[in-house]
Scaffold this active site. Structure first.
Site, short mmCIF file in Angstrom:
data_model
loop_
_atom_site.label_atom_id
_atom_site.label_comp_id
_atom_site.label_asym_id
_atom_site.label_seq_id
_atom_site.Cartn_x
_atom_site.Cartn_y
_atom_site.Cartn_z
N GLY A 166 1.64 3.22 -2.45
CA GLY A 166 1.39 4.20 -3.51
C GLY A 166 0.62 5.42 -3.05
O GLY A 166 0.54 6.42 -3.77
N TYR B 248 -8.15 0.52 17.84
CA TYR B 248 -9.31 -0.36 18.08
C TYR B 248 -8.97 -1.84 17.84
O TYR B 248 -9.84 -2.69 17.92
CB TYR B 248 -10.57 0.11 17.33
N GLY C 79 0.82 -1.21 0.00
CA GLY C 79 0.00 0.00 0.00
C GLY C 79 0.85 1.25 0.00
O GLY C 79 0.45 2.29 0.54
N ARG D 220 -4.04 -10.20 -1.15
CA ARG D 220 -4.96 -11.31 -0.82
C ARG D 220 -4.56 -12.61 -1.51
O ARG D 220 -4.97 -13.67 -1.11
CB ARG D 220 -6.39 -10.93 -1.24
C1 HXC Z 1 -21.44 -2.12 2.48
C2 HXC Z 1 -19.85 -2.57 0.87
C3 HXC Z 1 -19.43 -1.22 0.87
C4 HXC Z 1 -20.11 -0.31 1.75
C5 HXC Z 1 -18.19 -2.31 -0.55
N1 HXC Z 1 -19.05 -3.20 -0.03
N2 HXC Z 1 -18.40 -1.10 -0.02
N3 HXC Z 1 -20.82 -3.03 1.66
N4 HXC Z 1 -21.10 -0.81 2.53
N5 HXC Z 1 -19.78 0.98 1.80
C6 HXC Z 1 -19.17 -4.62 -0.37
C7 HXC Z 1 -19.43 -4.88 -1.83
O1 HXC Z 1 -20.81 -4.75 -2.15
C8 HXC Z 1 -18.94 -6.31 -1.96
O2 HXC Z 1 -19.86 -7.23 -1.40
C9 HXC Z 1 -17.73 -6.33 -1.04
O3 HXC Z 1 -17.91 -5.26 -0.11
C10 HXC Z 1 -16.42 -6.12 -1.79
O4 HXC Z 1 -16.51 -4.90 -2.49
P1 HXC Z 1 -15.65 -4.62 -3.81
O5 HXC Z 1 -15.89 -3.20 -4.21
O6 HXC Z 1 -15.91 -5.68 -4.82
O7 HXC Z 1 -14.18 -4.87 -3.24
P2 HXC Z 1 -12.77 -4.34 -3.71
O8 HXC Z 1 -12.84 -3.82 -5.13
O9 HXC Z 1 -11.82 -5.41 -3.40
O10 HXC Z 1 -12.51 -3.04 -2.78
C11 HXC Z 1 -12.23 -3.18 -1.41
C12 HXC Z 1 -12.83 -2.05 -0.58
C13 HXC Z 1 -12.44 -0.66 -1.17
C14 HXC Z 1 -12.32 -2.23 0.85
C15 HXC Z 1 -14.35 -2.18 -0.59
O11 HXC Z 1 -12.96 0.39 -0.35
C16 HXC Z 1 -10.94 -0.50 -1.28
O12 HXC Z 1 -10.38 -0.84 -2.31
N6 HXC Z 1 -10.29 0.01 -0.22
C17 HXC Z 1 -8.81 0.15 -0.17
C18 HXC Z 1 -8.35 1.39 0.53
C19 HXC Z 1 -8.96 1.64 1.88
O13 HXC Z 1 -9.99 1.03 2.25
N7 HXC Z 1 -8.35 2.57 2.59
C20 HXC Z 1 -8.82 2.96 3.92
C21 HXC Z 1 -7.97 2.37 4.99
S1 HXC Z 1 -8.35 3.30 6.40
P3 HXC Z 1 -20.91 -8.08 -2.33
O14 HXC Z 1 -21.60 -8.96 -1.35
O15 HXC Z 1 -21.81 -7.07 -2.95
O16 HXC Z 1 -20.08 -8.82 -3.34
C22 HXC Z 1 -8.10 2.46 7.76
C23 HXC Z 1 -8.12 3.38 8.96
C24 HXC Z 1 -8.35 2.74 10.26
O17 HXC Z 1 -7.93 1.27 7.76
C25 HXC Z 1 -8.47 3.65 11.47
C26 HXC Z 1 -8.81 5.08 11.28
C27 HXC Z 1 -8.73 5.96 12.51
P1 NAP Z 2 -4.92 4.41 1.97
O1 NAP Z 2 -4.18 5.52 1.31
O2 NAP Z 2 -6.26 4.04 1.42
O3 NAP Z 2 -3.96 3.17 2.01
C1 NAP Z 2 -4.35 1.86 1.83
C2 NAP Z 2 -3.45 1.25 0.78
O4 NAP Z 2 -3.69 -0.16 0.74
C3 NAP Z 2 -3.68 1.80 -0.62
O5 NAP Z 2 -2.45 2.24 -1.16
C4 NAP Z 2 -4.21 0.62 -1.42
O6 NAP Z 2 -3.70 0.64 -2.75
C5 NAP Z 2 -3.64 -0.57 -0.62
N1 NAP Z 2 -4.44 -1.78 -0.78
C6 NAP Z 2 -5.76 -1.93 -0.53
N2 NAP Z 2 -6.15 -3.18 -0.83
C7 NAP Z 2 -5.04 -3.83 -1.25
C8 NAP Z 2 -4.79 -5.14 -1.70
N3 NAP Z 2 -5.76 -6.06 -1.76
N4 NAP Z 2 -3.52 -5.49 -2.05
C9 NAP Z 2 -2.52 -4.58 -1.99
N5 NAP Z 2 -2.70 -3.32 -1.58
C10 NAP Z 2 -3.95 -2.95 -1.22
O7 NAP Z 2 -5.18 4.73 3.52
P2 NAP Z 2 -4.17 5.15 4.71
O8 NAP Z 2 -4.93 6.03 5.60
O9 NAP Z 2 -2.88 5.62 4.15
O10 NAP Z 2 -3.95 3.77 5.48
C11 NAP Z 2 -2.66 3.17 5.59
C12 NAP Z 2 -2.61 2.28 6.82
O11 NAP Z 2 -2.77 3.06 7.99
C13 NAP Z 2 -3.69 1.21 6.89
O12 NAP Z 2 -3.17 0.03 7.43
C14 NAP Z 2 -4.70 1.80 7.82
O13 NAP Z 2 -5.50 0.83 8.45
C15 NAP Z 2 -3.77 2.48 8.80
N6 NAP Z 2 -4.38 3.52 9.61
C16 NAP Z 2 -4.69 4.72 9.08
C17 NAP Z 2 -5.20 5.71 9.88
C18 NAP Z 2 -5.51 7.07 9.36
O14 NAP Z 2 -5.99 7.92 10.11
N7 NAP Z 2 -5.27 7.36 8.10
C19 NAP Z 2 -5.43 5.45 11.24
C20 NAP Z 2 -5.11 4.20 11.75
C21 NAP Z 2 -4.56 3.25 10.94
P3 NAP Z 2 -4.51 0.07 -4.03
O15 NAP Z 2 -5.89 0.62 -3.95
O16 NAP Z 2 -3.71 0.53 -5.21
O17 NAP Z 2 -4.48 -1.43 -3.92
#
Ligand code: HXC
Ligand code: NAP
Length: 293
Positions: free
Chosen positions: A24, A156, A22, A75
């Site tokens: 990028g 959490y 992640g 994954r």
């Molecule tokens: C309910 C949802 C949903 C939503 C997706 N789904 N979004 N369900 N509410 N908002 C469902 C879809 O319908 C599908 O189920 C399944 O989830 C998979 O969705 P896809 O879009 O096919 O998955 P995918 O393309 O692999 O994308 C994964 C993703 C997406 C997690 C949904 O948001 C993503 O690519 N995220 C990567 C970056 C990211 O999440 N960054 C944030 C990290 S922040 P069905 O049943 O319909 O097939 C973080 C911070 C923590 O971790 C702490 C902060 C303080």
């Molecule tokens: P982000 O920019 O959305 O980073 C998530 C990264 O994970 C993206 O670069 C995404 O790239 C990659 N990723 C998602 N699914 C993947 C997959 N299947 N295979 C490989 N890469 C994948 O969000 P962020 O805030 O920087 O989060 C970074 C980390 O910090 C995470 O572990 C998050 O839980 C943690 N965190 C963030 C916060 C905050 O406040 N921002 C707080 C607590 C913890 P692609 O979409 O190109 O795959």
């Protein structure tokens, strides 16, 4: 106070070859930039190759360091093996694995399909496991020591949290893996640590955790005793320390960097901060009167 000041001396990570999953975008990108500035070579990996190529080019130009983009969905174990092989081909060795890739979104749990829950578990827990297993076994097989796995979790992971249940479940698993392998694989020269960040604004997190006008309605800063968000450089400083040789005796630790956020939610009487200063004389008098009576 300059929260963006850089902590380690020049060249502190020279000779270290690092994989950042992640890498990028968001925090992965910020940590990668600092690692490059400190002399490391970094392979950034995720699903979106175009984004990785752009980031690698930008950071290489900005820092003068070596940053290579490698497409890999964490994954899929075969893709992780291929990513490891490509990194070894480019760098010769791997010294550090930073499990930073994550997926997350807010939702009442009863609205989630089984696949939605699985998707988060697969990216966060299975993805971290896949990378750790592939690279850890490589280190064991080649007897390559002084290596580090750094996992990004959240606070959490131990408190749990409503509305992000798959993420909380998965991060708790990553934390358990961190502490377990810190003991089991120390004999192979590996260290395992974790960072639990509080709120550090990134587009990826904010779009999914504060969608639409929730950003205006909910002020996450109010939950933080220090009343501010984290600066990316503050996290990068901590990560650089934990992957460097300066932290050689730190193993199995999770370091929280959240301005005191999670403790504010935990302390039973923390809500008393809502009491105006002027009222404390009166409250003290009530308490003293009871004792005297
Ligand atoms: C309910 C949802 C949903 C939503 C997706 N789904 N979004 N369900 N509410 N908002 C469902 C879809 O319908 C599908 O189920 C399944 O989830 C998979 O969705 P896809 O879009 O096919 O998955 P995918 O393309 O692999 O994308 C994964 C993703 C997406 C997690 C949904 O948001 C993503 O690519 N995220 C990567 C970056 C990211 O999440 N960054 C944030 C990290 S922040 P069905 O049943 O319909 O097939 C973080 C911070 C923590 O971790 C702490 C902060 C303080
Ligand atoms: P982000 O920019 O959305 O980073 C998530 C990264 O994970 C993206 O670069 C995404 O790239 C990659 N990723 C998602 N699914 C993947 C997959 N299947 N295979 C490989 N890469 C994948 O969000 P962020 O805030 O920087 O989060 C970074 C980390 O910090 C995470 O572990 C998050 O839980 C943690 N965190 C963030 C916060 C905050 O406040 N921002 C707080 C607590 C913890 P692609 O979409 O190109 O795959």
């Amino acid at each position: 106070m300059n929260y963006k000041a850089k902590m380690l001396r020049d060249g502190a990570l020279k000779g270290k070859n690092i994989i950042v999953t992640g890498g990028g975008s968001g925090l992965g990108k910020a940590m990668t930039e600092y690692f490059l500035e400190l002399g490391a070579q970094v392979a950034i990996t995720s699903r979106n190759l175009e984004k990785l190529q752009k980031t690698a080019a930008t950071l290489s130009e900005k820092t003068g360091g070596v940053c290579i983009p490698i497409q890999c969905d964490v994954r899929e174990y075969e893709q992780v093996e291929a990513m490891k092989d490509k990194t070894l081909k480019a760098f010769g060795t791997i010294d550090v694995l930073l499990n930073n890739a994550a997926g997350n979104f807010i939702s009442p749990t009863e609205r989630l399909s089984a696949n939605a829950f699985d998707t988060i578990i697969d990216i966060v827990l299975k993805g971290s496991k896949n990378c750790t297993l592939a690279i850890g076994k490589h280190w064991i097989d080649t007897n390559y020591k002084n290596t580090v796995v750094l996992n990004i979790v959240t606070t959490y992971a131990w408190t749990g949290s409503a509305y992000v249940v798959p993420s909380a479940t998965a991060k708790a698993g990553v934390l358990a893996m961190t502490r377990s392998l810190a003991v089991e694989w120390a004999k192979y020269g590996m260290r395992f640590n974790a960072i639990a960040p509080g709120p550090f604004p990134t587009k990826g997190a904010w779009d999914r955790l504060l969608p639409g006008d929730l950003k205006e309605k909910i002020d996450l800063k109010k939950q933080v005793p220090l009343e501010r968000f984290g600066e990316h450089q503050e996290l990068a400083n901590l990560a650089a320390y934990l992957v460097s040789d300066f932290s050689s005796y730190v193993n199995g630790e999770v370091i929280t960097i959240d301005g005191g956020e999670w403790l504010k939610g935990a302390g039973q009487f923390n809500l008393l901060e809502q009491i105006p200063e002027a009222m404390w004389d009166q409250l003290e008098a009530f308490i003293r009167a009871k004792k005297e009576g």
